[in-house]
Design a protein around this motif. Structure first.
Motif, PDB file in Angstrom:
ATOM      1  N   ILE A 159      40.023 -20.826  20.019  1.00  0.00           N
ATOM      2  CA  ILE A 159      40.165 -22.278  20.135  1.00  0.00           C
ATOM      3  C   ILE A 159      39.042 -23.020  19.415  1.00  0.00           C
ATOM      4  CG2 ILE A 159      38.937 -22.440  22.329  1.00  0.00           C
ATOM      5  CD1 ILE A 159      40.846 -24.518  23.247  1.00  0.00           C
ATOM      6  N   ASP A 160      37.844 -22.439  19.395  1.00  0.00           N
ATOM      7  CA  ASP A 160      36.717 -23.129  18.762  1.00  0.00           C
ATOM      8  C   ASP A 160      35.822 -22.205  17.953  1.00  0.00           C
ATOM      9  OD1 ASP A 160      35.497 -21.751  20.780  1.00  0.00           O
ATOM     10  OD2 ASP A 160      34.741 -23.490  21.857  1.00  0.00           O
ATOM     11  N   ALA A 161      36.261 -20.954  17.767  1.00  0.00           N
ATOM     12  CA  ALA A 161      35.523 -19.969  16.974  1.00  0.00           C
ATOM     13  C   ALA A 161      34.141 -19.678  17.536  1.00  0.00           C
ATOM     14  CB  ALA A 161      35.430 -20.382  15.509  1.00  0.00           C
ATOM     15  N   ASN A 162      33.898 -20.045  18.778  1.00  0.00           N
ATOM     16  CA  ASN A 162      32.612 -19.702  19.378  1.00  0.00           C
ATOM     17  C   ASN A 162      32.537 -18.198  19.622  1.00  0.00           C
ATOM     18  OD1 ASN A 162      31.116 -22.310  21.418  1.00  0.00           O
ATOM     19  ND2 ASN A 162      32.137 -22.487  19.448  1.00  0.00           N
ATOM     20  N   GLN A 163      31.358 -17.645  19.369  1.00  0.00           N
ATOM     21  CA  GLN A 163      31.119 -16.242  19.693  1.00  0.00           C
ATOM     22  C   GLN A 163      30.701 -16.187  21.156  1.00  0.00           C
ATOM     23  OE1 GLN A 163      28.265 -15.006  16.763  1.00  0.00           O
ATOM     24  NE2 GLN A 163      29.613 -15.537  15.076  1.00  0.00           N
ATOM     25  N   HIS A 195      41.000 -14.047  14.154  1.00  0.00           N
ATOM     26  CA  HIS A 195      41.774 -15.219  14.574  1.00  0.00           C
ATOM     27  C   HIS A 195      42.205 -16.074  13.395  1.00  0.00           C
ATOM     28  CE1 HIS A 195      37.972 -17.305  13.951  1.00  0.00           C
ATOM     29  NE2 HIS A 195      38.595 -18.442  14.061  1.00  0.00           N
ATOM     30  N   THR A 196      41.604 -15.851  12.240  1.00  0.00           N
ATOM     31  CA  THR A 196      42.016 -16.612  11.066  1.00  0.00           C
ATOM     32  C   THR A 196      43.366 -16.132  10.541  1.00  0.00           C
ATOM     33  OG1 THR A 196      40.639 -15.065   9.824  1.00  0.00           O
ATOM     34  CG2 THR A 196      39.718 -17.240  10.273  1.00  0.00           C
ATOM     35  N   ARG A 202      29.197 -26.063  20.877  1.00  0.00           N
ATOM     36  CA  ARG A 202      28.833 -25.361  19.657  1.00  0.00           C
ATOM     37  C   ARG A 202      29.959 -25.399  18.640  1.00  0.00           C
ATOM     38  NH1 ARG A 202      25.769 -19.958  21.904  1.00  0.00           N
ATOM     39  NH2 ARG A 202      24.660 -21.058  23.536  1.00  0.00           N
ATOM     40  N   VAL A 203      29.605 -25.777  17.438  1.00  0.00           N
ATOM     41  CA  VAL A 203      30.574 -25.707  16.346  1.00  0.00           C
ATOM     42  C   VAL A 203      30.232 -24.488  15.501  1.00  0.00           C
ATOM     43  CG1 VAL A 203      31.333 -26.751  14.198  1.00  0.00           C
ATOM     44  CG2 VAL A 203      31.077 -28.159  16.237  1.00  0.00           C
ATOM     45  N   GLN A 204      31.149 -23.531  15.463  1.00  0.00           N
ATOM     46  CA  GLN A 204      30.879 -22.324  14.688  1.00  0.00           C
ATOM     47  C   GLN A 204      31.837 -22.174  13.505  1.00  0.00           C
ATOM     48  OE1 GLN A 204      30.382 -19.343  18.040  1.00  0.00           O
ATOM     49  NE2 GLN A 204      28.336 -19.240  17.168  1.00  0.00           N
ATOM     50  N   GLU A 205      32.757 -23.124  13.360  1.00  0.00           N
ATOM     51  CA  GLU A 205      33.747 -22.961  12.307  1.00  0.00           C
ATOM     52  C   GLU A 205      34.228 -24.332  11.845  1.00  0.00           C
ATOM     53  OE1 GLU A 205      36.916 -19.544  12.122  1.00  0.00           O
ATOM     54  OE2 GLU A 205      37.778 -21.292  13.129  1.00  0.00           O
ATOM     55  N   ARG A 211      39.686 -21.863   6.554  1.00  0.00           N
ATOM     56  CA  ARG A 211      38.638 -21.988   7.572  1.00  0.00           C
ATOM     57  C   ARG A 211      37.363 -21.394   7.000  1.00  0.00           C
ATOM     58  NH1 ARG A 211      41.657 -20.957  13.338  1.00  0.00           N
ATOM     59  NH2 ARG A 211      43.093 -19.459  12.467  1.00  0.00           N
ATOM     60  N   SER A 223      37.746 -27.609  17.216  1.00  0.00           N
ATOM     61  CA  SER A 223      36.939 -27.175  16.077  1.00  0.00           C
ATOM     62  C   SER A 223      36.543 -28.373  15.235  1.00  0.00           C
ATOM     63  CB  SER A 223      37.732 -26.208  15.190  1.00  0.00           C
ATOM     64  OG  SER A 223      37.849 -24.965  15.793  1.00  0.00           O
TER      65      SER A 223
END
Lengths: 694, 694
Positions: free
Chosen positions: A510-514, A605-606, B93-96, B113, B258
């Motif tokens: 959903i937000d690419a957070n690790q 996820h991409t 956090r924005v990671q992407e 992305r 995102s």
């Protein structure tokens, strides 16, 4: 008269609560925090006028930190630190243990070192955190206060900050199952002596080694710290006496900032524990015993602080040791004992020191005590919310937690034996076994093996539950007799029911957070169903079947639902609602608060889209991940590190059920057989009658 | 009358301060926090009645987080979170970054992305942290309040919480070098209009793009947001107008959590930024321009919130977009400008938006502004404490920070060009260049290269300083003309002067804690001398020489000392004092507060002893480490990952000087030549006259 007038202004307990907790040490605080999170109306009393000011229990182990992180934190006031982070900020970390002994050439020398949490233990916080018990208690109370704001009006009774009434003395309690509130308990205010009788559904006695709750339900006579009524305290009446102090120390002993076990040639032993705020804790062995000259050599329970300090200086020789301020000093004698029963009626439960006592050296007591209550709370929650069978679930508390306490006592004995008198020599920790054996020393391989096993246990990660309805181990009745083979614990699985879920990092789609998968669902009373779907393309048809299965009225998901409006907890109970479902209007998400779903794909996820997943997957959109983060424990070759760590093939996938306490409950195959196995697993202890009493 | 009476109760500024700060946005807060840490008496005024309530700047970049962590936190009250952790707790956090464009088949589709902080950037917090500016300001104010408690009595003037006087309007200032307090500044209270004249040694104008301080020292006339006096604002008068809002949004647009760049076919662009507290920030492009039909198509500065929302809904099509609460809305137009001078007299300094303005899209402004002040503060500190040359050190502020701002403007232009009109297509980010080129698209390799370079810059890790006295680069005068070759920047070194120290984990010998080397010395105004000693056995004789060197009266360590009793900072300025030095009485540790030493051995700490190290090493016992922790960026083969990462051989070792702001100042060989090179390096800007004026 003045006292009476003062007490008028005080908040007083109401007449009825869901649960009464007696004792506000770490175990009581944990019970209160968990039960408040689950939305219970809790009366919490303690006979001390304030939280602990200094000293006492102080070691938080890796698994406990994992639990505290999972309990999470809710906003309290801007700038306030949450539970786990606050303790981590305030404490110090022990990552190594040093062993000091006399040698042939030196009066005292470091003979070996060992990591306090060896690297083979897969845990994020790989250290023991040390801070005094009061800081721990106050962290809990602030978090409890913060969560009480979320309680519905009918569950929120006026209470002091942190919900603990002080000083209140417990008097007695009794149970009458014919009543709506079966437990009746009597207390009095420690100063005004005003008496209160309160009714509740449950009472938790976490009031220490000399528990008055235990005495009330057990009967029997007062002995020297033990009771022999219906509940017996089994074990050794140990005569090991310890002087303990938290002090400022100045020394040229080089390891004063590390945990040390020091054995002097003839003056006894000391354990050194670094502490927060520039303090050091010294455990000074004080056995009263005769020296070689026949005279009493060591002091007993009558030892003063000065005596302990002068013994400490002796043991530290040839190093200098100067003392500054003393924050805490105590002398105590503790036996290794365990209660024969943790409850007699599944209404009044005991836990913590009321059920097990042992030497403080291993830093285990507080951890196991807190986890007793952590374990009990979610079971009470499921039973009271009407989704689990009281007769099956509640007995698992004693069964699981007593087995851990028994393991602790075994460990405590082994630990004492290993370190009594002399510590392992440096060369006993090398691979050169021949040399060491030739000198008549302990077999170093055996020692290392024992040490590793112990470290696994002391970290808390090795606290293992055995087969029962909750733990679908190969020797559980469910699995043993299950008609289809290889459905439970499919070939290759590295996860074991009854053990904690292994940690790992994944990318949240959903937000690419690790994020850390083991912390993604915070403690909310729900089972966590991890669908490790494997390769995205290969998972499609299985995901569609699972979607259909979840929709069917016979799935566990639909079978075991609480009454309308009843939730599993008052916080961490919602799903990301920022999203408009395209089906909105025609189909509303059908969440069941006692089950959370997590979907983990081996494909990045991409390369796929949440929107393309079946409805029952995509409504948990904040819990959909790709397994594409490097894990050094797995290595560079594995593309999907978490699948590899869990032993789940990316071709087949697998489903991992994690209990609300973070323990693996069952591992099943990701196919129709596996879905049915989930039904069989949950049928073992859950209940569809929706007989919520809360 | 009522106002006057009310103001009587208010705390009023005193007559003299070390430094006056005008403006309490993030840059002003950073200046206050740093200068307070260094022990300055600071008057801080702001014309706003309160901290920011919502919106405004919101993106904290990785390097800024590294700095915030290094600024650290001092105990404030139990349970209070420290500076960096508090912000991390509160933000998202924005990671992407996702790129959305119209395609041949779809009205809007995700075309590619990219990670917001690509993995090649070696930084711990590999994300942009988002939270509204008020939360950032309040974190600073609480930390300032906490540090003010450490100020000596003569530096502590009464002040409101967090040291900011509000609402105070700056009027004018002047400088007279003949005075002990050369700067005179006049203010008035925003409500009572009471006027104050205050003298100080320095004045920092961080009062925004329309800086009144800049106007006061620059002269010139009021233009449309710019000034053309002694200080000119150079750049483009951009007509890019943005509508910005922090809103609750409900949508089926899948990437709402995102960061997204959305380009619609004909309705303009939007940037989506996830925000804390369930908000989302939308930057809506509002250029007033003619459409194909000749009519005005986009709204300008007159756009209302409703107009922005309806444009946003248009751009989001075919996705639905519903709005809830609006936390903040603004329309603004910003030119890309940079001040010709940051100071005219090295008494009144400008920084932040007063010196550079640019588009907010890249989330850079606040970061660079805060780091302006972070950079200036330690230089003022060294000059005022009498250990550095005013004439050399102070000009490096403008020189270093202006070059970063220039880089930012270049980047801002490149960024706009890259993303204006259309975003890169998915296949342009693959290696299949032929295919993309065949379709006439941007060269994907070039794009990726540009993106990488930009990401390095936007992360803050790519903000590079050029050769000057502080940065011993190969093209610096010092190194270019240095008689011995290969002493500075020895062969193999991977560290570059003028760049931040690369991060890494090591084991601290004193307590075996696994720590991050870049965070071991918190911001305390001192240079950090990292002795990467290599193999322990091979280092022995060199360590002995270094010990002798440090004892000599001609070493930088003894040459550049402040007056007795003057320290570099009021916190983080002590060394672990729990230890009794065996030499105590005959020899006291000879700390110099402007230099901290760290010793890092390639050999595990279990194989050597702190006590066996030379005296001048062992007095920094809390800063002695072994380089024995795995680093995935280095790989399993390297035994000493930090040595390998830094390009320092474990045979020879090396010395890395890190400036008080975390930038590498010099890398020299670990031998007598290297020691002398350190003397030459510090002689370039430090001062032995001990002419402290504070």
């Amino acid at each position: 008269m003045a006292a009476t007038e003062a007490s008028k202004a005080e908040i007083r307990p109401e007449k009825e609560y869901d649960v009464i907790i007696v004792g506000a040490g770490p175990a009581g605080c944990m019970a209160d925090l968990c039960l408040t999170t689950y939305g219970f109306k809790v009366l919490h009393v303690d006979n001390r006028p304030t939280t602990t000011e200094a000293g006492r229990a102080d070691g938080i182990q890796p698994r406990t930190l994992e639990v505290l992180r999972n309990i999470g934190a809710v906003p309290y006031e801007e700038g306030k630190a949450g539970l786990a982070k606050r303790m981590i900020n305030q404490g110090v970390r022990v990552q190594e243990v040093s062993f000091w002994d006399p040698t042939e050439t030196e009066k005292l020398a470091r003979t070996s070192r060992a990591p306090s949490c060896p690297d083979f233990i897969d845990v994020v916080d790989n250290y023991t955190l040390l801070l005094h018990q009061g800081l721990i208690e106050r962290s809990f109370l602030d978090e409890i206060e913060s969560r009480r704001a979320f309680l519905p009006a009918n569950k929120k009774a006026p209470a002091p900050h942190g919900n603990v009434f002080r000083p209140y003395e417990f008097e007695t309690c009794s149970t009458d199952e014919s009543q709506e509130y079966p437990v009746s308990a009597t207390f009095h205010h420690g100063e005004t002596k005003e008496q209160f009788t309160v009714r509740a559904k449950y009472l938790l006695g976490v009031d220490g080694a000399k528990s008055l709750v235990r005495r009330a339900i057990s009967g029997g006579q007062v002995g020297d710290g033990e009771w022999q009524g219906k509940i017996r305290m089994l074990g050794d009446a140990s005569d090991i006496i310890w002087g303990v102090m938290d002090v400022e120390a100045k020394t040229d002993f080089p390891d004063i900032m590390s945990k040390c076990l020091i054995h002097s040639r003839s003056d006894g032993s000391i354990m050194v524990i670094p502490r927060e705020a520039g303090l050091v804790r010294l455990y000074v062995q004080l056995q009263a015993e005769a020296g070689p000259d026949g005279k009493q050599k060591h002091y007993g329970r009558d030892a003063t602080e000065d005596i302990c300090k002068s013994r400490a200086r002796k043991i530290f020789e040839p190093f200098q040791l100067e003392f500054g301020k003393t924050a805490w000093f105590s002398v105590y004698q503790i036996g290794q004992r365990i209660a024969s029963n943790y409850t007699l009626d599944h209404r009044v439960f005991l836990g913590g020191d009321a059920t097990h006592t042992h030497s403080p050296k291993a830093g285990q007591g507080m951890n196991i005590s807190m986890l007793d209550m952590y374990s009990l709370a979610w079971k009470l929650n499921m039973v009271e919310k009407g989704v689990a069978s009281r007769d099956i679930l509640l007995p698992t508390y004693e069964q699981e937690r007593k087995s851990v306490a028994e393991e602790l006592l075994k460990f405590d004995k082994a630990y004492s034996t290993l370190f009594s008198g002399r510590s392992p020599k440096s060369d006993q920790l090398t691979a050169d076994a021949t040399k060491a054996k030739a000198r008549g020393a302990v077999d170093p391989e055996l020692f290392i093996e024992t040490f590793k096993k112990n470290a696994f246990f002391t970290s808390g990660c090795g606290a293992i539950y055995f087969a029962n309805q909750l733990n679908a181990l190969p020797d559980s009745e469910l699995v043993k007799d299950y008609p289809k083979k290889g459905v439970f614990n499919p070939e290759g699985s590295n996860l074991t029911a009854g053990q904690r879920l292994l940690p790992g990092k994944v990318t949240r789609a959903i937000d690419a957070n690790q994020v850390r998968i083991q912390q993604e669902v915070k403690m909310n009373g729900a089972f966590r169903i991890h669908v490790l779907a494997g390769d995205y393309d290969k998972s499609k048809s299985k995901l569609a079947s699972f979607d259909k299965f979840l929709d069917s009225s016979s799935s566990f998901f639909n079978m075991y639902r609480p009454k309308n409006g009843v939730s599993s907890s008052i916080v961490f109970n919602t799903h990301e609602t920022r999203h408009i479902e395209p089906e909105r209007g025609s189909r509303e998400p059908n969440y069941n608060p006692f089950f959370d779903f997590l979907y983990i794909f081996a494909t990045p996820h991409t390369e796929w889209d949440i929107e393309a997943l079946p409805y029952n997957a995509r409504i948990y959109r904040e819990h959909i991940y790709s397994d594409d983060i490097y894990d050094r424990r797995v290595g560079k070759d594995a593309k999907a590190a978490l699948h590899a760590k869990y032993g789940i093939s990316t071709d087949k996938g697998g489903i991992v059920v994690v209990r609300p306490d973070g323990y693996v409950g069952a591992v099943v195959s990701f196919d129709q057989d596996g879905f049915e196995a989930l039904n069989a697993y949950f049928a073992g202890f859950m209940s569809g009658s929706q007989r919520a009493s809360l």
